[in-house]
Design an enzyme around this catalytic site. Sequence first.
Site, PDB file in Angstrom:
ATOM      1  CG  ASP A   7      -1.822   1.270   1.373  1.00 43.22           C
ATOM      2  OD1 ASP A   7      -2.289   1.559   0.228  1.00 43.22           O
ATOM      3  OD2 ASP A   7      -1.931   1.642   2.555  1.00 43.22           O
ATOM      4  CD  GLU A  66      -4.930   0.529  -2.341  1.00 42.10           C
ATOM      5  OE1 GLU A  66      -6.031  -0.306  -2.093  1.00 42.10           O
ATOM      6  OE2 GLU A  66      -4.482   1.163  -1.583  1.00 42.10           O
ATOM      7  CG  ASP A 138      -0.983   3.159   6.068  1.00 47.22           C
ATOM      8  OD1 ASP A 138      -1.486   3.585   5.133  1.00 47.22           O
ATOM      9  OD2 ASP A 138      -0.425   3.843   6.942  1.00 47.22           O
TER      10      ASP A 138
END
Length: 168
Positions: A7, A66, A138
């Site tokens: 992420d 992502e 996260d």
Amino acid sequence: MRVLGIDPGLRNMGWGVIDVSGTRLAHVANGICHSDSGDLAQRLLSLHRQLTDILARFAPDTAAVEHTFVNKDGVATLKLGQARGIALLVPAQAGLAVGEYAPNAVKKTVVGVGHAAKEQIQHMVRLHLPGVELAGADAADALAVAICHAHHVQSSGRLEAALARAAR
């Protein structure tokens, strides 16, 4: 198959590693790479080094990152894009294939809806990976990216097998 999910973030870059065996998922590790405020080049270098260490320690077979979103603050968006570049570069340098997923696709895969809240993502990650202790939101997002990638790879494999059978 061992999957590294990432992420991207400049201040906090979440990461999560899972093992995939058939339809079974197992948590390996998760955490957050931190970069202090200061010189952008040094912050990016710090993220690069931390992520490189994670790859060396856990030896994933594949990785997934992502996508980032564009917001009204152009400078922040550019900095986030640079951190995302590190997230893509490090696995590629290690020779790994890197999948990329939109946040809504990750949420849809893991939670079942594309506009899930952080709490819903964390809850579903805990259900997919029993006993996991999350290093933070996260890291939970990174594990969700890894889970999404695992499902995508499995679906692609089933599709290829079905097409091969149909071609016979």
